[in-house]
Enzyme design. Structure first.
Site, PDB file in Angstrom:
ATOM      1  CE  LYS A   1      -4.171  -1.735   1.844  1.00  0.00           C
ATOM      2  NZ  LYS A   1      -5.227  -1.761   3.087  1.00  0.00           N
TER       3      LYS A   1
ATOM      4  CE  LYS B   1      -6.453  -7.958  -1.964  1.00  0.00           C
ATOM      5  NZ  LYS B   1      -7.208  -7.403  -0.925  1.00  0.00           N
TER       6      LYS B   1
ATOM      7  CE  LYS C   1     -10.716   0.170   0.243  1.00  0.00           C
ATOM      8  NZ  LYS C   1     -10.614  -1.188   1.083  1.00  0.00           N
TER       9      LYS C   1
HETATM   10  P1  ADP Z   1      -9.605  -4.658  -0.494  1.00  0.00           P
HETATM   11  O1  ADP Z   1      -8.821  -5.628  -0.089  1.00  0.00           O
HETATM   12  O2  ADP Z   1     -10.364  -4.324  -1.723  1.00  0.00           O
HETATM   13  O3  ADP Z   1      -8.930  -3.102  -0.073  1.00  0.00           O
HETATM   14  P2  ADP Z   1     -10.511  -4.831   2.233  1.00  0.00           P
HETATM   15  O4  ADP Z   1      -9.231  -4.545   2.725  1.00  0.00           O
HETATM   16  O5  ADP Z   1     -11.559  -3.543   2.622  1.00  0.00           O
HETATM   17  O6  ADP Z   1     -10.532  -4.790   0.540  1.00  0.00           O
HETATM   18  O7  ADP Z   1     -11.404  -6.150   2.595  1.00  0.00           O
HETATM   19  C1  ADP Z   1     -12.323  -6.454   3.294  1.00  0.00           C
HETATM   20  C2  ADP Z   1     -12.432  -7.881   3.607  1.00  0.00           C
HETATM   21  O8  ADP Z   1     -12.816  -8.733   2.409  1.00  0.00           O
HETATM   22  C3  ADP Z   1     -11.211  -8.558   4.164  1.00  0.00           C
HETATM   23  O9  ADP Z   1     -11.584  -9.493   5.008  1.00  0.00           O
HETATM   24  C4  ADP Z   1     -10.363  -9.081   3.031  1.00  0.00           C
HETATM   25  O10 ADP Z   1      -9.571  -9.976   3.401  1.00  0.00           O
HETATM   26  C5  ADP Z   1     -11.710  -9.307   1.924  1.00  0.00           C
HETATM   27  N1  ADP Z   1     -11.289  -9.486   0.637  1.00  0.00           N
HETATM   28  C6  ADP Z   1     -10.988  -8.331   0.149  1.00  0.00           C
HETATM   29  N2  ADP Z   1     -10.526  -8.630  -1.569  1.00  0.00           N
HETATM   30  C7  ADP Z   1     -10.763 -10.025  -1.550  1.00  0.00           C
HETATM   31  C8  ADP Z   1     -10.717 -10.983  -2.440  1.00  0.00           C
HETATM   32  N3  ADP Z   1     -10.486 -10.430  -3.874  1.00  0.00           N
HETATM   33  N4  ADP Z   1     -10.894 -12.314  -2.230  1.00  0.00           N
HETATM   34  C9  ADP Z   1     -11.433 -12.646  -0.988  1.00  0.00           C
HETATM   35  N5  ADP Z   1     -11.534 -11.671   0.122  1.00  0.00           N
HETATM   36  C10 ADP Z   1     -11.308 -10.455  -0.236  1.00  0.00           C
HETATM   37 NA    NA Z   2      -7.650  -6.176   1.918  1.00  0.00          NA
END
Ligand code: ADP
Ligand code: NA
Length: 330
Positions: A114, A197, A200
């Protein structure tokens, strides 16, 4: 009647949750309501680790809560709250900061990713220590299980280490939690680059399915998902990551096992799979979007749910914090 505890937090920053959030995490939140004493929090303290517009942040926190309720969280069967409404998170967070080695925190790979994205100079100290605040989020509720996606595994390991360290140094205080990661959906991949993965922050708009988007927009993204040069619909993560990702999404949304899908699509092309997956998604997101709008249109009900959630959460968090403060010598 002593159920295990579950705790998970989710950031409100993106506005709409994406399909990876839903399949990797939120779906498990919904399931664990039945078996656990479950606490779910919209982590607005984590959100400000990168700059936020105040009005937008406030709106996005409520939007996140509305989407969680629309996904099936039931305020009578779980505790849903906004992190900043429970000051104990920041208070225990400080104690945990003082228990963590600088080198140990520096090994968190999410910070490396990040901060590289934001530019090392613009990354805040808050972004650096956010996994440690997350440790406090979890330990405050004496959580046994933490439903998350695969990307959070290292942070749960840190949580276990710090719980053990605190207990060892000051005496038994915290439950040592375990990550609750569903293997099949722990990592949903980007539609345009099925080796990374869906995220966002890292996905391009075409690679990510936002749950609040017009279903037509999402259908288009699924139809242009990157697959491979073969034609066979077969699950093979290594050789066919794009098709495998589509099969995982299809299987999870419909409850159909992947081998059954492989049989059903024998002799059919990727086009058929994508068209039908778009329809499956449409069926799921249509009521989800409606319910989200209903919660947003009734702010009194939403605020009532969140106020009650914060009160229930605080009762547990205050007790844990008092015990921890006492042990530390406060
Ligand atoms: P991002 O990774 O898009 O920034 P967050 O960090 O807010 O999203 O993640 C919120 C939840 O969703 C966490 O438990 C994270 O592990 C899960 N998560 C995020 N992206 C994925 C993905 N591509 N596949 C499975 N779980 C995910
Ligand atoms: Na995440």
């Amino acid at each position: 009647l002593d159920r295990p505890r579950a705790l998970s937090g989710i950031q409100p920053t993106a506005g709409s949750f994406h399909l990876g959030n839903y399949l990797g995490a939120i779906r498990q939140y919904v399931a664990l309501q039945e078996t656990h004493d479950a606490f779910y929090t919209v982590v607005d303290l984590h959100a400000i680790t990168v700059p936020q517009d105040p009005a937008e942040l406030r709106a996005n926190s409520r939007l996140a809560a509305a989407q969680l309720l629309a996904s099936g969280l039931d305020p009578d069967r779980c505790t849903l709250f906004i992190q900043s409404h429970v000051p104990e998170h920041a208070q225990l967070g400080w104690v945990m900061n003082c228990l963590t080695g600088f080198g140990e925190a520096s090994r968190m790979t999410q910070f490396k990713d990040k901060s590289a994205r934001h530019g090392a100079d613009r990354a805040t100290v808050g972004l650096f220590t956010y996994p440690i605040l997350q440790v406090a989020d979890i330990l405050l509720y004496q959580a046994n299980h933490v439903p998350v996606g695969e990307d959070q595994r290292q942070h749960i390991e840190l949580t276990r280490d710090l719980a053990d360290r605190f207990n060892g140094r000051f005496g038994e205080t915290f439950t040592v939690p375990e990550a609750y990661i569903v293997k099949e959906t722990g990592k949903i991949y980007d539609l345009q680059d099925p080796t990374i993965k869906m995220s966002k922050s890292a996905s391009t708009p075409k690679g990510i399915v936002s749950l609040l988007d017009e279903p037509k927009v999402s259908a288009k993204k699924i139809k242009s998902a990157v697959t491979d040069l073969e034609t066979e619909i077969r699950y093979d993560e290594e050789k066919k990551p794009g098709v495998s990702n589509l099969l995982t999404i299809y299987s999870t949304l419909t409850g159909t096992a992947i081998p059954e899908l492989e049989r059903r699509y024998e002799g059919k092309g990727y086009g058929a799979l994508k068209t039908e997956l778009s329809e499956v998604l449409l069926e799921w997101v249509t009521p989800f979007r409606e319910r989200t709008q209903e919660y947003l249109a009734d702010p009194a009900t939403l605020d009532g749910i969140l106020a009650k959630g914060a009160e229930k959460a605080r009762a547990v968090a205050a007790e844990t914090l008092a015990a921890a403060y006492d042990k530390v010598g406060f």
